[in-house]
Design an enzyme around this catalytic site. Structure first.
Site, PDB file in Angstrom:
ATOM      1  N   ASN A  77       0.851  -1.186   0.000  1.00  0.00           N
ATOM      2  CA  ASN A  77       0.000   0.000   0.000  1.00  0.00           C
ATOM      3  C   ASN A  77       0.891   1.241   0.000  1.00  0.00           C
ATOM      4  O   ASN A  77       1.189   1.796  -1.047  1.00  0.00           O
ATOM      5  CB  ASN A  77      -0.924  -0.071   1.228  1.00  0.00           C
ATOM      6  CG  ASN A  77      -1.706   1.201   1.469  1.00  0.00           C
ATOM      7  OD1 ASN A  77      -1.741   2.082   0.613  1.00  0.00           O
ATOM      8  ND2 ASN A  77      -2.332   1.311   2.615  1.00  0.00           N
ATOM      9  N   GLU A 388       2.037   9.385  -7.518  1.00  0.00           N
ATOM     10  CA  GLU A 388       1.801   9.113  -6.104  1.00  0.00           C
ATOM     11  C   GLU A 388       3.134   8.745  -5.473  1.00  0.00           C
ATOM     12  O   GLU A 388       3.730   7.725  -5.792  1.00  0.00           O
ATOM     13  CB  GLU A 388       0.761   8.005  -5.860  1.00  0.00           C
ATOM     14  CG  GLU A 388       0.673   7.721  -4.355  1.00  0.00           C
ATOM     15  CD  GLU A 388      -0.554   6.942  -3.888  1.00  0.00           C
ATOM     16  OE1 GLU A 388      -1.550   6.848  -4.640  1.00  0.00           O
ATOM     17  OE2 GLU A 388      -0.492   6.445  -2.746  1.00  0.00           O
ATOM     18  N   GLU A 431      -1.976  11.396  -2.960  1.00  0.00           N
ATOM     19  CA  GLU A 431      -1.146  11.126  -1.779  1.00  0.00           C
ATOM     20  C   GLU A 431       0.332  11.401  -2.002  1.00  0.00           C
ATOM     21  O   GLU A 431       1.162  10.511  -1.865  1.00  0.00           O
ATOM     22  CB  GLU A 431      -1.377   9.682  -1.319  1.00  0.00           C
ATOM     23  CG  GLU A 431      -2.817   9.512  -0.884  1.00  0.00           C
ATOM     24  CD  GLU A 431      -3.136   8.183  -0.239  1.00  0.00           C
ATOM     25  OE1 GLU A 431      -3.878   8.158   0.751  1.00  0.00           O
ATOM     26  OE2 GLU A 431      -2.651   7.153  -0.743  1.00  0.00           O
ATOM     27  N   GLU A 501     -12.404  10.148  -2.192  1.00  0.00           N
ATOM     28  CA  GLU A 501     -12.568   8.759  -1.755  1.00  0.00           C
ATOM     29  C   GLU A 501     -13.443   8.773  -0.522  1.00  0.00           C
ATOM     30  O   GLU A 501     -13.253   9.599   0.371  1.00  0.00           O
ATOM     31  CB  GLU A 501     -11.211   8.116  -1.410  1.00  0.00           C
ATOM     32  CG  GLU A 501     -10.290   7.988  -2.606  1.00  0.00           C
ATOM     33  CD  GLU A 501      -8.906   7.438  -2.255  1.00  0.00           C
ATOM     34  OE1 GLU A 501      -8.779   6.692  -1.273  1.00  0.00           O
ATOM     35  OE2 GLU A 501      -7.960   7.784  -2.980  1.00  0.00           O
TER      36      GLU A 501
HETATM   37  C1  GAL Z   1      -6.436   6.000   0.118  1.00  0.00           C
HETATM   38  C2  GAL Z   1      -5.613   5.907  -1.134  1.00  0.00           C
HETATM   39  C3  GAL Z   1      -6.003   4.735  -1.967  1.00  0.00           C
HETATM   40  C4  GAL Z   1      -6.101   3.512  -1.117  1.00  0.00           C
HETATM   41  C5  GAL Z   1      -7.092   3.729  -0.027  1.00  0.00           C
HETATM   42  C6  GAL Z   1      -7.180   2.581   0.929  1.00  0.00           C
HETATM   43  O1  GAL Z   1      -5.788   6.718   1.079  1.00  0.00           O
HETATM   44  O2  GAL Z   1      -5.705   7.066  -1.907  1.00  0.00           O
HETATM   45  O3  GAL Z   1      -5.062   4.575  -2.982  1.00  0.00           O
HETATM   46  O4  GAL Z   1      -4.869   3.261  -0.558  1.00  0.00           O
HETATM   47  O5  GAL Z   1      -6.692   4.804   0.755  1.00  0.00           O
HETATM   48  O6  GAL Z   1      -7.625   1.427   0.344  1.00  0.00           O
HETATM   49 MG    MG Z   2      -1.454   5.541  -1.260  1.00  0.00          MG
END
Ligand code: GAL
Ligand code: MG
Length: 973
Positions: A77, A388, A431, A501
């Site tokens: 991640n 990113e 990010e 998100e």
């Molecule tokens: C966010 C990020 C995504 C993914 C998500 C968690 O912070 O932008 O890419 O990591 O969290 O699943």
């Molecule tokens: Mg990330």
């Protein structure tokens, strides 16, 4: 040494490309030679390692990590998979060398010949016949190289593409997804006239105004006399802007190598583009030689629409549209990242069917076909640049060595995608903290394309109300509903608030989705958001040797489940030591695109048609779209009577413009008796839509016409005691395990990552010790008092069994000590004999629902085979629940079985698994189903929330300590 290798471009962030042609929006796919297929291939341990004499082969487009090499996929991640700090990359750096012969067509003599590599990660070096041609980074955009000087038409050339996996660029491609290496999009070779269209920029507004800027180059050198361009839109010729020509002629900055022309027209009565009615017009731009013959042409599909920000509203064609979005990666369980036209069409059609109207291309420019389909099917797109730097965000945002890369990546995205009406917002990436490199890229976009807003979460998060950063939109991630509402009510809001998100879909999740939307729809200033995320990125894997199945695996999965001997791999399953486990499985669809239950919930939240109860004899029908009438829909009324089955009647949808409502009379006479009654409008597509055949369900809005009468327990049968054994456990011929108290559920991903499951285990809720303390037989009732001991004291549980006509009535109570502040559930669990394979119920359904994800499923009579009730989340966890169940039967084909009537609508689950079966394994394929049914009846069940990343559920959905009471009646059929 080879000059490209000597440059070591993989350790030079300033070098974004060498020998690469500028990005443009001229589509060269038609008429190109496709170089896809098997290429000779070698995987070297480092870019400098010598080539061996032995070649294997690899399929292009494809990643070698899925094609039989020992370099396997790895999931992280945030963490980089290697220790080096930016811009360094590790000394061990897998490097794929792809080679093949290409027969350059003889008829290309005299033409300009271009190689296009659709996408390669993370550094691409190109050689032809051993000669260096170019270098490119920016793994999710095409790189083009002019080969005219190095190939000869009519002859054969050897094209070598060297792909270096780890580089300075990996540090800015640290998205939360699998790491791969290879070429992920098609490789093309095409030819143009030396005099060619270098770029076309289309601007088309909602009043029918069209402006087409054409840029012409001449590979031969000087611009020939007399060239001109023409444009044709749906059969009408555009006019050349002579003002523009004159200005160009007087501008000595316009060199001989460059020609520019502007074409104009205004379309009367234009049919505007929006996500509901995505009207497109065909445009052809032609470049003519002096004699009128066509040297080059470029085709575009034009959508006339405006995007603007007015105060805190984002407007499309003047309308404050709701953004019902999802984040989508280019993902495929067999190829890794390569997606076909059919894959993309499948994704987008599914999203349309479930009420989505927007996509954020998290976190990089997607396959070009996605945007064509978004234009055609109707989606609002946030197009995001491939930046990113999550693990080293702070260092990189202001590191001047990465300045070129930031501007280059954002600019190339805009240059490629600027003509798509679907794209309404540009995004600078994800990010990566916030620094001067972002402002530089923002400056470029704002100058180059003033027609669209720009967003960047990392900038806006510092102060949602700021007015001077790199974001025109406040686009937080995972902000609690209350914070969004408070901001909108604060009087400080300066820009639209659209979450980039929200509602993290990991495992059994998306609790409170409907509460988000209730807030959004009722609060000016809130306009929607993008669910995280579309895919569960499970890679199809052979269980025996742990290898990815790869391209040949079609058919090895069905309904979200991998075929026997296979599974959906997540982080750690390829032997990675650095990984982030099942966090990669956080989508609203399974890896094979089977929708999870949350999709149906979303469909209802997004319903274009809504119902409300009128006080007298009628209902109100509303059109909740922004642009469309209801004429594309067909409908049927359904009346679900608790005690009388379901009645249907044809429905005539009123003629309503967007936002309008109309009262319509009740289509049914309510029977005098018959208890609870629910009216549903079953809405389907009236005709074939590009994304769904006629008759596809669009939504099923519902209103309650009559509530249930208060329950009265069935009268006891005198002089008969229910049989319990020496431990006070019910003895019943249909039950293999008697009802006991359950305070535990197999933790969901939210329960685990949100920290709740840690408490539950510490409190001993997964292994309570039952001790019967008293069994008493009085007045025909058997009362069993038991204690369940955990680490925080004792939970007292009482069951009162009464014999009733045809069965047993059971009244239960559980008293939870105050220390149990937050438990998963309070209820009964029992197991049945095998063979009861069909569940029929009256309540909400048919799809899986939980207390905080129960807006959508209508109340009615439902019937589902027991094996299909369970949702096969990749990492086994609580699953299969149904909310608001009033009564149900479990039956065998010969109609024997049992029926349970509940005192009030309850959370019920019927599966093949005990909670401990689910917690003892890590993958769905390891589950061993029991032959009977495991039944949970819950007096209270905790909401799901989204705490794996974001807010937990809201207080009303928590299970409080104290006394809980519930009762039910069990009968044999
Ligand atoms: C966010 C990020 C995504 C993914 C998500 C968690 O912070 O932008 O890419 O990591 O969290 O699943
Ligand atoms: Mg990330």
């Amino acid at each position: 040494m080879d000059p490209l290798l000597a440059l070591r471009p993989w350790q030079a962030p300033e070098v974004t490309s060498w020998g690469r042609l500028p990005m443009n929006a001229v589509d060269r796919r038609a008429g190109a030679l496709k170089l896809d297929g098997d290429w000779r291939f070698q995987l070297l341990p480092t870019p400098h390692a010598p080539l061996a004499d032995v070649w294997s082969s690899a399929y292009v487009p494809g990643v070698w990590t899925m094609q039989g090499t020992d370099d396997l996929p790895q999931y992280t991640n945030v963490r980089m998979p290697f220790a080096e700090f930016p811009p360094a990359s590790p000394p061990a750096d897998p490097t794929g060398v792809y080679e093949r012969e290409v027969d350059v067509p003889a008829e290309w003599a005299g033409r300009r010949i271009v190689l296009q590599v659709g996408a390669a990660e993370s550094v691409l070096l190109v050689h032809v016949d051993g000669r260096p041609v170019g270098v490119s980074k920016d793994s999710r955009l095409a790189a083009e190289f002019d080969l005219s000087a190095v190939v000869s038409p009519g002859e054969r050339a050897v094209v070598r593409l060297t792909v270096v996996k780890w580089s300075d660029a990996s540090h800015i491609e640290d998205q939360d997804q699998w790491w791969h290496g290879g070429i992920t999009r098609s490789v093309l070779l095409y030819a143009t006239d030396p005099l060619h269209l270098a770029d076309v920029t289309v601007r088309a507004g909602r009043y029918g105004d069209l402006r087409v800027d054409c840029r012409v180059r001449d590979a031969g050198g000087a611009l020939p006399e007399g060239w001109y361009v023409s444009g044709e839109l749906a059969g009408h010729l555009l006019t050349q802007d002579t003002e523009f020509d004159r200005a160009n002629a007087e501008d000595d900055r316009v060199s001989d190598f460059l020609g520019e022309a502007r074409l104009l027209t205004t379309v009367a009565d234009v049919r505007t583009w929006n996500a509901e009615t995505p009207e497109l017009y065909d445009l052809t731009v032609r470049l003519h030689r002096a004699d009128g013959t066509v040297a080059d042409a470029s085709h575009h599909r034009v959508g006339f629409r405006d995007v603007e920000i007015d105060g805190r509203d984002l407007l499309v064609n003047g309308e404050r549209v709701f953004i019902r979005g999802v984040n989508r990666h280019d993902f495929h369980p067999l190829t890794g990242r390569t997606v076909s036209y059919d894959d993309l069409r499948g994704d987008l059609a599914l999203l349309k069917r479930f009420g989505f109207n927007a996509i954020r291309t998290s976190h990089y420019p997607n396959d070009p076909t996605l945007y064509d389909l978004a234009d055609e099917l109707g989606f609002y797109v946030v197009d995001e640049a491939d930046i990113e730097s999550h693990d080293h965000a702070h260092e990189i945002a202001d590191d001047p060595r990465y300045l070129n890369a930031f501007v280059d990546r954002v600019a190339r995205m805009v240059l490629r995608d600027k003509n798509h009406p679907s794209i309404i917002i540009w995004s600078l990436g994800n990010e990566s903290d916030y620094g001067a490199n972002h402002d530089a890229a923002a400056g470029w976009v704002r100058r180059h394309d003033p027609t669209r807003p720009l967003q960047y979460e990392g900038a806006a998060k510092l102060d949602w109300a700021a007015t001077d950063d790199a974001s025109d939109i406040a686009c937080p991630m995972y902000a609690p509903i209350e914070d969004c509402v408070a901001h909108a009510l604060s009087g400080r809001q300066t820009r639209p608030l659209i979450q980039c998100e929200y509602s993290h879909a990991m495992g059994n999740s998306n609790g409170t989705l409907a509460d988000h939307w209730a807030a959004i729809e009722s609060t000016p200033g809130l306009q929607g958001g993008f669910i995280w995320e579309f895919w569960d990125h499970g890679i199809l894997q052979h269980v025996n040797d742990g290898r990815p199945v790869g391209r040949g695996g079609a058919g090895l999965y069905d309904n979200g489940v991998a075929a026997p001997g296979h599974r959906w791999a997540y982080g750690g399953d390829f032997g990675e030591t650095i990984h982030d486990g099942a966090f990669i499985a956080d989508g609203v669809v399974f890896p094979d695109r089977t929708p999870k239950p949350v999709m149906s919930e979303h469909r209802e939240i997004a319903a274009p048609v809504r119902l409300e109860c009128l006080r007298h004899e009628g209902v109100v029908v509303g059109n909740h779209q922004h642009f469309r009438g209801l004429d594309w829909l067909a409908a049927e009324w359904r009346l679900s009577l608790a005690d009388g089955g379901t009645l249907t009647a044809p429905a005539e949808l009123p003629d309503l413009r967007p936002g309008e409502t109309a009262a319509v009379p009740l289509p049914f006479e309510l029977p005098e008796d018959g208890g609870e009654a629910w009216l549903t409008l079953h809405v389907t597509t009236a005709d074939d839509e590009p994304w769904a055949p006629r008759g596809t369900v669009v939504c099923v809005p519902q209103v309650r016409l009559r509530a249930a009468a208060p329950p009265s327990p069935p009268p006891p049968v005198r002089n008969r005691f229910v049989e319990v054994d020496g431990d006070g456990l019910l003895v019943h011929p249909l039950l293999t395990s008697a009802p006991t108290l359950s305070l535990w559920r197999a933790p969901t991903d939210n329960d685990e990552l949100g920290g709740m499951a840690v408490n539950w285990r510490a409190w001993g809720l997964d292994a309570l010790e039952r001790k019967v303390v008293d069994v008493r037989r009085t007045d025909g009732r058997v009362t069993v008092a038991a204690e369940y001991a955990g680490e925080t004291g004792v939970v007292r549980h009482t069951q009162v069994f009464t014999a009733v006509e045809g069965g047993i009535h059971i009244e239960e109570s559980a008293e939870l000590p105050d220390a149990l502040t937050d438990v998963a559930r309070v209820g009964s669990v029992f197991e049945t004999v095998p063979g009861l394979d069909l569940m029929e119920w009256y309540g909400q359904g048919p799809w899986e629902s939980y207390p905080d994800r129960a807006f959508g499923p209508p109340v009615g009579h439902h019937s589902v085979p027991v094996d299909e009730l369970f949702t096969p989340y990749l990492r086994p966890q609580e699953s299969g629940g149904r909310h608001g169940v009033r009564r149900f039967t479990l039956s065998a084909p010969d109609a024997t079985g049992l029926t349970v009537a509940l005192d009030e609508p309850r959370q019920v689950s019927v599966t093949r698994y005990r909670a401990e079966d689910l917690t003892s394994v890590a993958h769905h394929d390891e589950l061993v189903p029991r032959s009977g049914c495991v039944v949970h009846l819950d007096a209270a069940h905790r909401g799901l929330g989204t705490a794996s990343c974001g807010p937990d559920t809201s207080p009303p959905y928590l299970v409080a300590p104290g006394i809980h009471r519930w009762s039910w009646t069990l009968r044999a059929l």
